[in-house]
Design a protein around this motif. Structure first.
Motif, PDB file in Angstrom:
ATOM      1  N   THR A   5       0.844  -1.187   0.000  1.00 48.53           N
ATOM      2  CA  THR A   5       0.000   0.000   0.000  1.00 48.53           C
ATOM      3  C   THR A   5       0.884   1.243   0.000  1.00 48.53           C
ATOM      4  O   THR A   5       1.814   1.348   0.796  1.00 48.53           O
ATOM      5  CB  THR A   5      -0.900   0.015   1.240  1.00 48.53           C
ATOM      6  N   THR A   6       0.563   2.173  -0.895  1.00 49.22           N
ATOM      7  CA  THR A   6       1.362   3.393  -0.996  1.00 49.22           C
ATOM      8  C   THR A   6       0.453   4.605  -1.133  1.00 49.22           C
ATOM      9  O   THR A   6      -0.731   4.486  -1.477  1.00 49.22           O
ATOM     10  CB  THR A   6       2.316   3.338  -2.202  1.00 49.22           C
ATOM     11  N   ALA A   7       1.049   5.770  -0.884  1.00 55.15           N
ATOM     12  CA  ALA A   7       0.371   7.048  -1.093  1.00 55.15           C
ATOM     13  C   ALA A   7       1.421   8.062  -1.535  1.00 55.15           C
ATOM     14  O   ALA A   7       2.605   7.941  -1.211  1.00 55.15           O
ATOM     15  CB  ALA A   7      -0.323   7.507   0.180  1.00 55.15           C
ATOM     16  N   LEU A   8       0.984   9.059  -2.283  1.00 52.71           N
ATOM     17  CA  LEU A   8       1.848  10.140  -2.729  1.00 52.71           C
ATOM     18  C   LEU A   8       1.495  11.392  -1.942  1.00 52.71           C
ATOM     19  O   LEU A   8       0.323  11.774  -1.876  1.00 52.71           O
ATOM     20  CB  LEU A   8       1.697  10.379  -4.232  1.00 52.71           C
ATOM     21  N   VAL A   9       2.503  12.026  -1.347  1.00 52.22           N
ATOM     22  CA  VAL A   9       2.289  13.253  -0.589  1.00 52.22           C
ATOM     23  C   VAL A   9       3.168  14.358  -1.169  1.00 52.22           C
ATOM     24  O   VAL A   9       4.186  14.103  -1.827  1.00 52.22           O
ATOM     25  CB  VAL A   9       2.602  13.047   0.907  1.00 52.22           C
ATOM     26  N   VAL A  10       2.751  15.585  -0.918  1.00 54.90           N
ATOM     27  CA  VAL A  10       3.523  16.756  -1.346  1.00 54.90           C
ATOM     28  C   VAL A  10       4.318  17.255  -0.142  1.00 54.90           C
ATOM     29  O   VAL A  10       3.739  17.586   0.899  1.00 54.90           O
ATOM     30  CB  VAL A  10       2.601  17.860  -1.885  1.00 54.90           C
ATOM     31  N   ASN A  11       5.670  17.295  -0.307  1.00 55.95           N
ATOM     32  CA  ASN A  11       6.501  17.728   0.818  1.00 55.95           C
ATOM     33  C   ASN A  11       6.642  19.250   0.839  1.00 55.95           C
ATOM     34  O   ASN A  11       6.011  19.963   0.033  1.00 55.95           O
ATOM     35  CB  ASN A  11       7.852  17.031   0.789  1.00 55.95           C
ATOM     36  N   LYS A  12       7.502  19.743   1.710  1.00 56.43           N
ATOM     37  CA  LYS A  12       7.655  21.192   1.873  1.00 56.43           C
ATOM     38  C   LYS A  12       8.260  21.858   0.644  1.00 56.43           C
ATOM     39  O   LYS A  12       8.059  23.061   0.421  1.00 56.43           O
ATOM     40  CB  LYS A  12       8.515  21.483   3.101  1.00 56.43           C
ATOM     41  N   GLU A  13       8.995  21.123  -0.176  1.00 55.34           N
ATOM     42  CA  GLU A  13       9.582  21.674  -1.405  1.00 55.34           C
ATOM     43  C   GLU A  13       8.637  21.576  -2.589  1.00 55.34           C
ATOM     44  O   GLU A  13       9.053  21.784  -3.737  1.00 55.34           O
ATOM     45  CB  GLU A  13      10.886  20.935  -1.735  1.00 55.34           C
ATOM     46  N   PRO A  42       8.130  17.886  -9.359  1.00 59.75           N
ATOM     47  CA  PRO A  42       7.543  19.103  -8.787  1.00 59.75           C
ATOM     48  C   PRO A  42       6.067  19.206  -9.134  1.00 59.75           C
ATOM     49  O   PRO A  42       5.642  18.790 -10.223  1.00 59.75           O
ATOM     50  CB  PRO A  42       8.356  20.222  -9.445  1.00 59.75           C
ATOM     51  N   VAL A  43       5.275  19.738  -8.230  1.00 53.76           N
ATOM     52  CA  VAL A  43       3.836  19.868  -8.457  1.00 53.76           C
ATOM     53  C   VAL A  43       3.378  21.225  -7.957  1.00 53.76           C
ATOM     54  O   VAL A  43       4.047  21.897  -7.174  1.00 53.76           O
ATOM     55  CB  VAL A  43       3.045  18.753  -7.729  1.00 53.76           C
ATOM     56  N   LYS A  44       2.211  21.583  -8.442  1.00 54.45           N
ATOM     57  CA  LYS A  44       1.555  22.791  -7.969  1.00 54.45           C
ATOM     58  C   LYS A  44       0.193  22.394  -7.414  1.00 54.45           C
ATOM     59  O   LYS A  44      -0.578  21.696  -8.073  1.00 54.45           O
ATOM     60  CB  LYS A  44       1.397  23.795  -9.098  1.00 54.45           C
ATOM     61  N   ILE A  45      -0.112  22.839  -6.188  1.00 58.18           N
ATOM     62  CA  ILE A  45      -1.360  22.478  -5.516  1.00 58.18           C
ATOM     63  C   ILE A  45      -2.458  23.447  -5.933  1.00 58.18           C
ATOM     64  O   ILE A  45      -2.325  24.662  -5.758  1.00 58.18           O
ATOM     65  CB  ILE A  45      -1.181  22.491  -3.990  1.00 58.18           C
ATOM     66  N   ASP A  46      -3.522  22.894  -6.509  1.00 56.56           N
ATOM     67  CA  ASP A  46      -4.679  23.714  -6.885  1.00 56.56           C
ATOM     68  C   ASP A  46      -5.661  23.844  -5.720  1.00 56.56           C
ATOM     69  O   ASP A  46      -6.104  24.933  -5.383  1.00 56.56           O
ATOM     70  CB  ASP A  46      -5.383  23.111  -8.101  1.00 56.56           C
TER      71      ASP A  46
END
Length: 387
Positions: free
Chosen positions: A321-329, A372-376
């Protein structure tokens, strides 16, 4: 062939122009590629939760009390004294069996008792006289012993006849068939004129006490084991009597709330299930014995639980089981998770996620670890969502 200097200058200039154009296209494509690497995602920021653990399990209704009414003497049914399907009270007469034979037995037993009492009086008087005569040596010891034995025998005969009379009266009373409990009576399996026998296999009728009513619930033994482990580890604030609610066969909720009474001490070896029994109010007699329902059991409460949205969790072929999270960077980070159970549209997370983590719930197909991602959209969980 001799090439003129002017021609060489033209060719060199053309080559430089082509090279400059290619470099410009490559830079433009690289810029576009760099822009594509930054994907847009939606996240949920996790917060500690208070969760009420519930289990939805198949169940079946069982009468709180059930009495199968059978005759205790032989005879012909003269009357049925109740209305089928009605409420009857304990001690209410249900049937009348022909009592003529048993009345005669009572009369005969009374007569035999009177005869035994008369014989007793005669033997008693004779024993008293012989006792005085024996003191005066007017009779032999054998004569007195015979008189004493007769006296004691008639005394015993009285007790025998009293027992016979009591049995005859009991059998006469059994010709009146009474309700052993209060409850809703079913159909009559015998009509007037039918011959019935003592303690026959076929029941005359059945009485069910329906308020309250039992709910027998089948729960996998591993779930019960997990619950007991939580209680031992003091992870659950368990109430003394867990609450139970029902969903009826048509999908509608049952208005009353019951309580769990006990768990069966044995596990069914064929199914691996344990039977739990709950008691449920049934004032309107809506629940009838044998109905199938769904029972929801409130097992207890957990504090400071991390809940992860199910749409943000991925399972691979090996069951990891895995999940993807957005870190501080603002980069994607892959987390390995250990899950407990599902609560509505969330999973209880044992390890791998912490309060404040931003788990990706939309845009998972467009991202990879370290990208890298951008949070909407960023939704903050509210404490107590799982309660």
């Amino acid at each position: 062939m001799k090439i003129s200097p002017s021609f060489l200058r033209v060719m060199t200039l053309s080559a430089l122009l082509v090279l400059t154009a290619c470099q410009s296209d490559q830079q433009q494509q690289a810029g576009q590629a760099g822009q594509k690497q930054t994907s847009h995602v939606d996240v949920v920021t996790l917060a500690p939760q208070k969760v009420t653990l519930r289990s939805v399990l198949p169940a079946r209704t069982t009468a709180f009390r059930q009495a199968e009414v059978r005759p205790q003497v032989n005879g012909i049914i003269e009357k049925r004294l109740f209305e089928e399907g009605a409420q009857v009270e304990e001690g209410q007469q249900l049937y009348q069996i022909d009592a003529a034979l048993y009345q005669a037995e009572v009369a005969n037993a009374k007569a035999q008792l009177m005869r035994a009492k008369a014989a007793f009086q005669t033997a008693k008087s004779k024993e008293a006289r012989y006792k005085n005569l024996l003191a005066d040596n007017a009779i032999s010891q054998q004569d007195y012993d015979d008189a004493l034995a007769t006296y004691q025998q008639t005394e015993a005969d009285i007790k025998v006849q009293e027992a016979t009379l009591k049995m005859a009266e009991t059998n006469l009373n059994y010709t009146h068939v009474y309700a052993p409990i209060s409850g809703q009576i079913g159909k009559s399996n015998f009509t007037e004129g039918a011959l019935v026998t003592a303690q026959q296999a076929a029941v005359l009728t059945t009485i069910n006490q329906l308020d309250p009513i039992y709910i027998d619930i089948s729960q996998p033994s591993k779930h019960l084991l997990d619950l007991r482990k939580r209680i031992i580890a003091r992870q659950i604030n368990k109430e003394k009597a867990p609450k139970v609610t029902l969903t009826l066969e048509d999908g509608s909720p049952y208005s009353e709330t019951g309580t769990l009474q006990f768990a069966e001490a044995n596990v069914d070896p064929t199914t691996g299930d344990v039977v739990l029994r709950a008691i449920m109010p049934n004032p309107d007699k809506l629940l009838l014995p044998g109905m199938f329902v769904k029972a929801t059991i409130e097992e207890g409460k957990l504090d400071n639980v991390i809940l992860a949205p199910q749409k943000g969790i991925t399972f691979d072929r090996e069951g990891n089981t895995t999940a993807l999270v957005v870190n501080k960077e603002n980069k994607v980070e892959l987390r390995q998770l250990e899950l407990d159970r599902a609560i509505d549209d969330n999973w209880i997370v044992k390890s791998g996620l912490n309060a404040g983590d931003q788990i990706i719930v939309e845009g998972l197909q467009k991202v990879a670890p370290d990208a890298p991602v951008k949070i909407d959209n960023n939704t903050l969980q509210t404490a107590g969502n799982g309660a």
